[in-house]
Enzyme design. Structure first.
Site, short mmCIF file in Angstrom:
data_model
loop_
_atom_site.label_atom_id
_atom_site.label_comp_id
_atom_site.label_asym_id
_atom_site.label_seq_id
_atom_site.Cartn_x
_atom_site.Cartn_y
_atom_site.Cartn_z
N ALA A 1 104.32 64.36 67.18
CA ALA A 1 103.30 63.86 66.25
C ALA A 1 102.03 64.67 66.48
O ALA A 1 101.84 65.26 67.55
CB ALA A 1 103.03 62.39 66.54
N GLY B 1 107.97 63.05 68.64
CA GLY B 1 108.42 62.84 67.27
C GLY B 1 109.33 63.95 66.80
O GLY B 1 110.20 63.74 65.95
N GLU C 1 112.61 63.01 67.94
CA GLU C 1 113.03 61.83 67.17
C GLU C 1 113.52 62.24 65.79
O GLU C 1 114.48 61.67 65.27
CB GLU C 1 111.87 60.83 67.08
CG GLU C 1 111.58 60.17 68.42
CD GLU C 1 110.39 59.26 68.39
OE1 GLU C 1 109.27 59.77 68.13
OE2 GLU C 1 110.53 58.07 68.62
N GLU D 1 106.07 61.17 75.45
CA GLU D 1 105.03 60.24 75.03
C GLU D 1 104.41 59.49 76.19
O GLU D 1 103.23 59.18 76.19
CB GLU D 1 105.57 59.26 74.01
CG GLU D 1 105.86 59.84 72.63
CD GLU D 1 107.27 60.40 72.52
OE1 GLU D 1 107.90 60.71 73.55
OE2 GLU D 1 107.74 60.53 71.39
#
Ligand code: T1G
Length: 710
Positions: A71, A110, A113, A133
């Site tokens: 992210a 992310g 992910e 994270e």
């Protein structure tokens, strides 16, 4: 046949159709973070995949060095904008057409992910996969806590999510995180071929949510319980590790969709936590400290050969740091016995690693082969950088630099590791003051990441740039510092240590002070640190400073009284604490408390009690105020540089970001009002920094002075 569609170079996501495959290439420097434009591009790609009947599959790749770096962490703390990563992941996973990810470089957070939501994953050489994270005070908030355990099992998923470590292509395939490893670096070509192969086999979409590696059996229960206990023991003050364990446990207790809701709720808890702000600040700070004026004004010189003068604790540590970075090292000592001691100091560290199985004997030999020792300074003639780590005495240093000036090649950087001496003065011993700089390492120099690059008046910008380049090679966090007594870290340390000494004489026991500072998040309190590093060091500093100390300054003699007994700490088996039979964990010493009482009586002080919270507030107010002075006097470039010094050199809890960010989170007006209240007791010590006064009057905070935060 490749039907070229207009490659939209302006947008961060480009599309290309190769046969039945829609190739989606993310191109959003510097790391292909999942910013709004990338999210929109991926969403549009999924629309096109659904609408275009000629398409049978979608391949996601990253342009440049990385797949997706995660992210965009600069967006956190700002209003969130759809489309969200977790929704894109869900659309990919439930697509009726094949979705494949081909990973080159980083697929992190992310980014992984997104790849986990694809139906198949291919990795090429150099791939780095991970869910880091937790290092940012977060947790995988786009399905990672639910998909990864289902794919690779509870135990392996806990390891990756709680350590945040990156794994390579081989381990990714071994764990089942990737299906195919193709050698080379051509993610697009390999990816398209892999998709065609899957289509030819009639492979169908394979939603990761349906994977079955979560068994929910005794071993899973055991893995979760072990992880929970370990995190409670190691990170009692952190938030996200414990939530990660809860979410992995949910994989065997809840259906996928409710568990995803639970993940979203706990992810938001992390986003709202001050720990997220602290840890993300710490992430950027490590990169921003190298944004210095000399980064553009100076040109770094090549560094392959490092010379070290002095093989004591610091010299040996610096030599090891350079050896570990793959450099060749020439160690010089004044005579044979000293040289042998220095070489032995280095050899012992590596032998210890071999004994612990963290290094093979052949690796040790290979490293030691890059080390050469001499007693003749002429051996330094080839060094690109020479780091002097001799005795902390101006005459000794000037003698060393006079010899370096004679033997070192033109353009060699001549650095001193002094922790407080005036580097402009040392530079005068040479005919090349423009090549002299300070490289202040912190013991153990091969472990502590902080490196203060101390910039004297006459130094050439190329030399400063070279120092920062060397820091990158050594994997250090380099912080630019001006010349003053103690530079940034030790100067501020001496002030907040005085605040602690004043509290001690006024009524707080040394053991209460340490406990309060540990409760703030430090691994050790200041007196435990003094016992670890040696009380004789602080004693010598105080004796040196005595000559110039303001007679009006309140001076507490307790620490001197303890040092005068020869109680220097662990190395003498007693200091502030007793260390019975060499134990590393000290126990309170009644004799120390007697000395404290005697000094209180001598000073005519009736002791009062201090709460843990007040000890923290005074300690931190002193630290923050002197940090503001250091920035005000331009010894540090920005408040973030002070944060970097204390997180990487003085044990300041990383989840709080650093003293200056902590002050911003408390609120500068509150910090100032504390200092003004304390000033009523001792106006000489508690003088609000001009910078603090200015920022409060302007309604600004320290972050407003940082490049990244500005
Ligand atoms: N967001 C924004 N900027 C980033 C960034 C990120 N994720 N990662 C790096 N940068 C900036 C960095 O500050 C620097 O900026 C430049 O990129 C180069 O970085 C939803 C919530 C990818 C291995 O934790 O580990 O996804 O200084 O010097 O050495 O569940 O960057 O040039 O201005 O480090 O080649 C999870 C963090 C996010 C990965 C590349 N992802 N990044 O290393 O370059 S949270 C991470 C890295 C998340 C999801 C959750 C490394 C790298 P500047 P660099 P590098």
């Amino acid at each position: 046949m490749t039907l070229e569609v207009p490659v939209t170079t302006k947008k961060p996501v480009a599309y290309e159709i190769r046969g039945r495959v829609l190739v989606v290439s993310i191109d959003s420097p510097p790391v292909n973070a999942l910013g709004l434009g990338v999210r929109q591009g991926l969403s549009e790609a999924l629309d096109r995949l659904e609408e275009d009947q000629s398409l049978s599959a979608m391949l996601v790749v990253g342009a440049g060095a990385n797949f997706i770096g995660g992210a965009d962490i600069r967006e956190f703390g700002k209003p969130r904008q759809a489309p969200f990563v977790r929704d894109i992941c869900s659309r990919m996973e439930t697509s009726s057409k094949l979705v494949v990810a081909a990973i080159r470089g980083a697929a992190l957070g992310g980014g992984l992910e997104v790849a986990l939501s694809a139906h198949y994953r291919l990795v090429v050489d150099g791939a780095r996969l991970g869910l880091p994270e937790v290092l940012l005070g977060l947790l995988p908030g786009s399905g990672g806590t639910q998909r990864m355990p289902r794919l690779i099992g509870v135990s392996a998923a806990l390891d990756l999510m709680l350590t945040g470590r990156h794994i390579g292509a081989t381990e990714a395939v071994a764990l089942g995180l990737a299906d195919r490893h193709v050698s080379g670096a051509d993610a697009v070509g390999s990816g398209v071929a892999y998709v065609e192969e899957l289509l030819a086999q009639g492979a169908r979409p394979r939603p990761t949510r349906d994977a079955t590696a979560v068994r929910g059996d005794a071993s899973d229960v055991e893995a979760i319980s072990t992880a929970r206990n370990e995190q409670r023991k190691r990170h009692p003050m952190l938030l996200s590790p414990h939530l990660i364990v809860d979410l992995v446990e949910a994989t065997s207790q809840l259906p996928f969709d409710p568990a995803m809701e639970m993940e979203l709720e706990k992810f938001q808890q992390c986003i709202d936590s001050p720990q997220r702000r602290g840890l993300i600040h710490a992430f950027f700070v490590e990169r921003d400290t190298s944004k210095i004026p000399e980064a553009t004004k100076g040109k770094p010189r090549d560094v392959n050969e490092v010379g070290v003068v002095g093989g004591g604790t610091m010299g040996a540590g610096i030599a090891i740091a350079a050896l570990n970075a793959g450099l060749r090292v020439t160690l010089v000592e004044r005579d044979e016995p000293a040289l042998l001691r220095g070489l032995s100091n280095i050899e012992q560290v590596y032998a210890g690693l071999v004994a612990k199985g963290r290094m093979t004997k052949s690796d040790q030999n290979a490293v030691m082969a890059r080390l050469a020792g001499f007693t003749d300074f002429a051996a330094l003639g080839f060094a690109d950088v020479v780091i002097e780590a001799a005795f902390e005495d101006m005459k000794v240093k000037k003698d060393v630099f006079g010899q370096l000036d004679q033997v070192c090649k033109p353009g060699a950087v001549l650095a001193t590791n002094t922790s407080y001496l005036d580097i402009d003065e040392i530079a005068k011993a040479t005919n090349r003051p423009e090549d002299v700089i300070g490289l202040h390492f912190f013991a153990p120099a091969y472990i502590m990441r902080l490196l203060e690059v101390v910039v004297p008046r006459q130094v050439h910008p190329d030399v400063v740039a070279t120092a920062f380049s060397l820091a990158r090679i050594l994997k250090k966090v380099a912080v630019r510092a001006g010349v003053c007594d103690g530079f940034i870290g030790n100067r501020i340390l001496s002030v907040y240590r005085r605040a602690a000494d004043y509290m001690m004489e006024d009524g707080a026991s040394p053991y209460e002070i340490d406990a309060a500072i540990r409760a703030f998040g430090y691994p050790m309190g200041p007196l435990q640190v003094s016992d670890l590093s040696g009380g004789d060091i602080g004693w010598a500093t105080r004796k040196r400073q005595a000559q110039t100390r303001d007679p009006k300054q309140r001076y507490v003699r307790i620490a001197d009284r303890i040092a005068e007994q020869g109680w220097f700490g662990q190395k003498t088996r007693r200091g502030w604490y007793l260390y019975p039979d060499g134990a590393r964990k000290g126990v309170p010493d009644p004799d120390v408390l007697n000395i404290v009482d005697e000094e209180r009586k001598r000073s005519g002080i009736v002791p009062r009690s201090f709460t843990s919270e007040e000890i923290q507030r005074r300690y931190l107010a002193a630290m923050v105020n002197e940090g503001a002075n250091v920035v005000h006097e331009e010894i540090a470039l920005r408040p973030l540089d002070v944060d970097a010094v204390f997180v990487h050199g003085f044990g300041f809890p990383r989840f709080r970001g650093g003293p200056m960010l902590y002050a911003d989170m408390v609120g500068l007006p509150k910090i100032l009002s504390d200092i003004e209240a304390y000033a009523k007791e001792d106006p000489q010590f508690w003088r609000p920094s001009p910078l603090l006064l200015r920022l409060v009057s302007e309604g600004r905070d320290f972050s407003s002075l940082n490049t990244r935060d500005a």
